[in-house]
Design a protein around this motif. Structure first.
Motif, PDB file in Angstrom:
ATOM      1  N   UNK A   1       8.844  28.076 -37.447  1.00 41.10           N
ATOM      2  CA  UNK A   1      10.102  27.273 -37.995  1.00 41.10           C
ATOM      3  C   UNK A   1      11.221  27.883 -37.308  1.00 41.10           C
ATOM      4  N   UNK A   2      11.214  29.283 -37.259  1.00 44.80           N
ATOM      5  CA  UNK A   2      12.573  30.221 -36.962  1.00 44.80           C
ATOM      6  C   UNK A   2      12.693  30.140 -35.477  1.00 44.80           C
ATOM      7  N   UNK A   3      11.635  30.194 -34.756  1.00 42.95           N
ATOM      8  CA  UNK A   3      11.773  30.469 -33.377  1.00 42.95           C
ATOM      9  C   UNK A   3      11.836  28.856 -32.581  1.00 42.95           C
ATOM     10  N   UNK A   4      11.452  27.888 -33.616  1.00 44.32           N
ATOM     11  CA  UNK A   4      11.485  26.466 -33.154  1.00 44.32           C
ATOM     12  C   UNK A   4      10.783  26.265 -31.936  1.00 44.32           C
ATOM     13  N   UNK A   5       9.268  26.863 -31.884  1.00 48.57           N
ATOM     14  CA  UNK A   5       8.300  26.532 -30.798  1.00 48.57           C
ATOM     15  C   UNK A   5       7.059  26.857 -31.233  1.00 48.57           C
ATOM     16  N   UNK A   6       5.952  26.369 -30.610  1.00 47.88           N
ATOM     17  CA  UNK A   6       4.622  26.357 -31.116  1.00 47.88           C
ATOM     18  C   UNK A   6       4.186  27.735 -30.387  1.00 47.88           C
ATOM     19  N   UNK A   7       2.894  28.296 -30.378  1.00 52.38           N
ATOM     20  CA  UNK A   7       2.290  29.491 -29.973  1.00 52.38           C
ATOM     21  C   UNK A   7       2.363  29.602 -28.683  1.00 52.38           C
ATOM     22  N   UNK A   8       2.762  30.828 -28.028  1.00 53.05           N
ATOM     23  CA  UNK A   8       2.905  30.917 -26.601  1.00 53.05           C
ATOM     24  C   UNK A   8       1.442  31.609 -25.950  1.00 53.05           C
TER      25      UNK A   8
ATOM     26  N   UNK B   1       2.029  34.039 -22.026  1.00 56.85           N
ATOM     27  CA  UNK B   1       2.210  35.232 -22.202  1.00 56.85           C
ATOM     28  C   UNK B   1       1.961  35.831 -23.481  1.00 56.85           C
ATOM     29  N   UNK B   2       2.241  37.153 -23.894  1.00 56.73           N
ATOM     30  CA  UNK B   2       1.786  37.627 -25.273  1.00 56.73           C
ATOM     31  C   UNK B   2       3.003  37.045 -26.143  1.00 56.73           C
ATOM     32  N   UNK B   3       2.615  36.637 -27.254  1.00 59.10           N
ATOM     33  CA  UNK B   3       3.357  36.012 -28.283  1.00 59.10           C
ATOM     34  C   UNK B   3       3.626  37.207 -29.327  1.00 59.10           C
ATOM     35  N   UNK B   4       5.034  37.751 -29.127  1.00 62.16           N
ATOM     36  CA  UNK B   4       5.379  39.090 -29.691  1.00 62.16           C
ATOM     37  C   UNK B   4       5.197  38.912 -31.358  1.00 62.16           C
ATOM     38  N   UNK B   5       5.721  37.593 -31.795  1.00 65.33           N
ATOM     39  CA  UNK B   5       5.564  37.391 -33.336  1.00 65.33           C
ATOM     40  C   UNK B   5       4.256  37.515 -33.897  1.00 65.33           C
ATOM     41  N   UNK B   6       3.117  37.100 -33.032  1.00 60.93           N
ATOM     42  CA  UNK B   6       1.785  37.203 -33.406  1.00 60.93           C
ATOM     43  C   UNK B   6       1.328  38.589 -33.378  1.00 60.93           C
ATOM     44  N   UNK B   7       1.607  39.351 -32.409  1.00 59.95           N
ATOM     45  CA  UNK B   7       1.428  40.673 -32.255  1.00 59.95           C
ATOM     46  C   UNK B   7       1.836  41.460 -33.343  1.00 59.95           C
ATOM     47  N   UNK B   8       3.167  41.378 -33.800  1.00 63.43           N
ATOM     48  CA  UNK B   8       3.646  41.984 -34.957  1.00 63.43           C
ATOM     49  C   UNK B   8       2.725  41.849 -36.264  1.00 63.43           C
TER      50      UNK B   8
ATOM     51  N   UNK C   1      -7.406  30.133 -22.304  1.00 65.41           N
ATOM     52  CA  UNK C   1      -8.353  30.095 -23.613  1.00 65.41           C
ATOM     53  C   UNK C   1      -8.909  31.281 -23.854  1.00 65.41           C
ATOM     54  N   UNK C   2      -9.239  32.229 -22.960  1.00 60.76           N
ATOM     55  CA  UNK C   2      -9.635  33.377 -23.477  1.00 60.76           C
ATOM     56  C   UNK C   2      -8.777  34.251 -24.395  1.00 60.76           C
ATOM     57  N   UNK C   3      -7.401  34.257 -24.048  1.00 58.87           N
ATOM     58  CA  UNK C   3      -6.440  34.689 -25.073  1.00 58.87           C
ATOM     59  C   UNK C   3      -6.457  34.070 -26.413  1.00 58.87           C
ATOM     60  N   UNK C   4      -6.621  32.730 -26.408  1.00 59.77           N
ATOM     61  CA  UNK C   4      -6.543  31.889 -27.562  1.00 59.77           C
ATOM     62  C   UNK C   4      -7.810  32.297 -28.418  1.00 59.77           C
ATOM     63  N   UNK C   5      -8.935  32.468 -27.909  1.00 53.84           N
ATOM     64  CA  UNK C   5     -10.324  32.672 -28.658  1.00 53.84           C
ATOM     65  C   UNK C   5     -10.140  33.990 -29.297  1.00 53.84           C
ATOM     66  N   UNK C   6      -9.705  34.896 -28.539  1.00 49.97           N
ATOM     67  CA  UNK C   6      -9.754  36.277 -28.713  1.00 49.97           C
ATOM     68  C   UNK C   6      -8.799  36.527 -29.771  1.00 49.97           C
ATOM     69  N   UNK C   7      -7.447  35.746 -29.856  1.00 52.94           N
ATOM     70  CA  UNK C   7      -6.722  35.998 -30.762  1.00 52.94           C
ATOM     71  C   UNK C   7      -6.984  35.237 -32.104  1.00 52.94           C
TER      72      UNK C   7
END
Length: 165
Positions: free
Chosen positions: A46-53, A56-63, A110-116
């Motif tokens: 909601x804050x970044x106003x976008x879906x998952x990236x 490339x690396x989604x820094x919010x999800x990494x944190x 797809x590999x990134x999404x599945x691993x994540x």
């Protein structure tokens, strides 16, 4: 709202309720981490106003994944349970997925999404099993310590150890 998000929220609410009803400290902390990840993810998007990236690396999800891994590892090292080790391992797969994506752009979307995301579902199942195992053990044997107190005493401090020298 997607069916996967609805499934995650319902499962998370059931696990939180089960941890409050049948769990002890480790189960409640782990359920709280899952709840924080779910709620935090919604707030983040909601804050970044976008879906998952995924390109490339989604820094919010990494944190979020790093914080969850740190808490799961802390619980695993202190709890008088085995399943938090599994939670930690699955969460570390999510953490590693971000670094794998950053190191090699050939890692597919797809590999990134599945691993994540696949480890999250395994975490839900593992925590459900951990709550069930804890409740079953308490029914069979009565209350037991939730946390390890310390390591075993050394042989030198043990009264049954043979004299040295």
């Amino acid at each position: 709202m997607s069916w996967t998000w609805t499934f995650n929220i319902v499962t998370m609410l059931l696990l939180v309720a089960a941890s409050l009803r049948w769990g002890a400290g480790p189960e409640r902390i782990c359920a709280a981490v899952i709840a924080a990840m779910d709620v935090g993810d919604r707030i983040y998007h909601l804050v970044v106003e976008r879906g998952t990236i995924y390109a490339s690396v989604d820094v919010g999800h990494l944190v979020s994944d790093l914080l969850a891994a740190a808490i799961f590892i802390t619980v695993a090292l202190r709890a008088n349970r085995v399943y938090p080790l599994w939670l930690s391992a699955f969460q570390l797969v999510s953490v590693v997925s971000h670094f794998a994506r950053q190191m090699d752009s050939k890692v597919g979307i797809l590999a990134y999404a599945v691993m994540n995301y696949a480890p999250y579902n395994l975490i839900l199942l593992t925590l459900a099993g951990g709550i069930w195992a804890h409740a079953r053990r308490e029914r069979r044997y009565g209350p037991y310590r939730s946390w390890r107190t310390s390591s075993n005493p050394s042989r030198a401090a043990s009264p049954k150890s043979p004299p040295t020298g």
